[in-house]
Design a protein around this motif. Structure first.
Motif: not given
Length: 178
Positions: A89-94
């Protein structure tokens, strides 16, 4: 406690701990999440990603079990990670959404296991292509131990960044029989 009950306990512990670790990590900035802290996978984000990649790889292997676990159908359909460091995933939320989804899959699947399922020798290939045949129950214990090992690293990285995941002991989930 039967082996299947133990697997369910470990799935519950996995979900409980991941919720705690991700809640603590959510208090950090993107820079703090991605800071190279010289851990096995560099940063806290890298460590959390590694756990998710490892879980995905193992669940896809488990999906090849002759029982064809319906609860793993969702994981079976995913493109397999190329390796244990592949960014999922590209970011923490994802990553947090993926982790939450994955933990639901693990819990649903664990609840379907039978004692007979655990007595199987699972044939699989590692990420380098080497073939293995190992006791399925032992592989499940490795799966949960791997999560615990790297979550221990994650809680150290959280502590270094000033965040606290709180209670981490499995003992908190084992019923007191007094």
């Amino acid at each position: 406690m039967s082996r299947t009950q133990h697997v369910c306990l470990m799935a519950e512990y996995n979900q409980w701990m991941n919720a705690k670790v991700y809640a603590a990590a959510r208090t950090l900035s993107d820079a703090e999440l991605g800071a190279d802290r010289k851990a096995f996978f560099g940063s806290l984000f890298g460590t959390l990603n590694h756990i998710a990649a490892g879980d995905t790889i193992w669940l896809q292997r488990f999906a090849s079990h002759p029982a064809r676990f319906a609860a793993l159908e969702r994981v079976r359909a995913l493109a397999p990670p190329a390796g244990l460091s592949q960014l999922l995933c590209a970011d923490f939320d994802a990553l947090a959404r993926y982790r939450h989804w994955l933990d639901g899959v693990i819990g649903d699947w664990a609840a379907t296991l039978t004692e007979a399922d655990l007595d199987h020798v699972l044939l699989y290939q590692n990420t380098k292509g080497s073939a293995f045949g190992r006791d399925f129950f032992s592989l499940l214990m490795h799966f949960f131990n791997h999560q615990t090992h790297h979550r221990g690293q994650a809680t150290t990285l959280l502590s270094q960044a000033g965040a606290d995941a709180g209670e981490t002991d499995l003992l908190a989930l084992i019923p007191n029989r007094l």
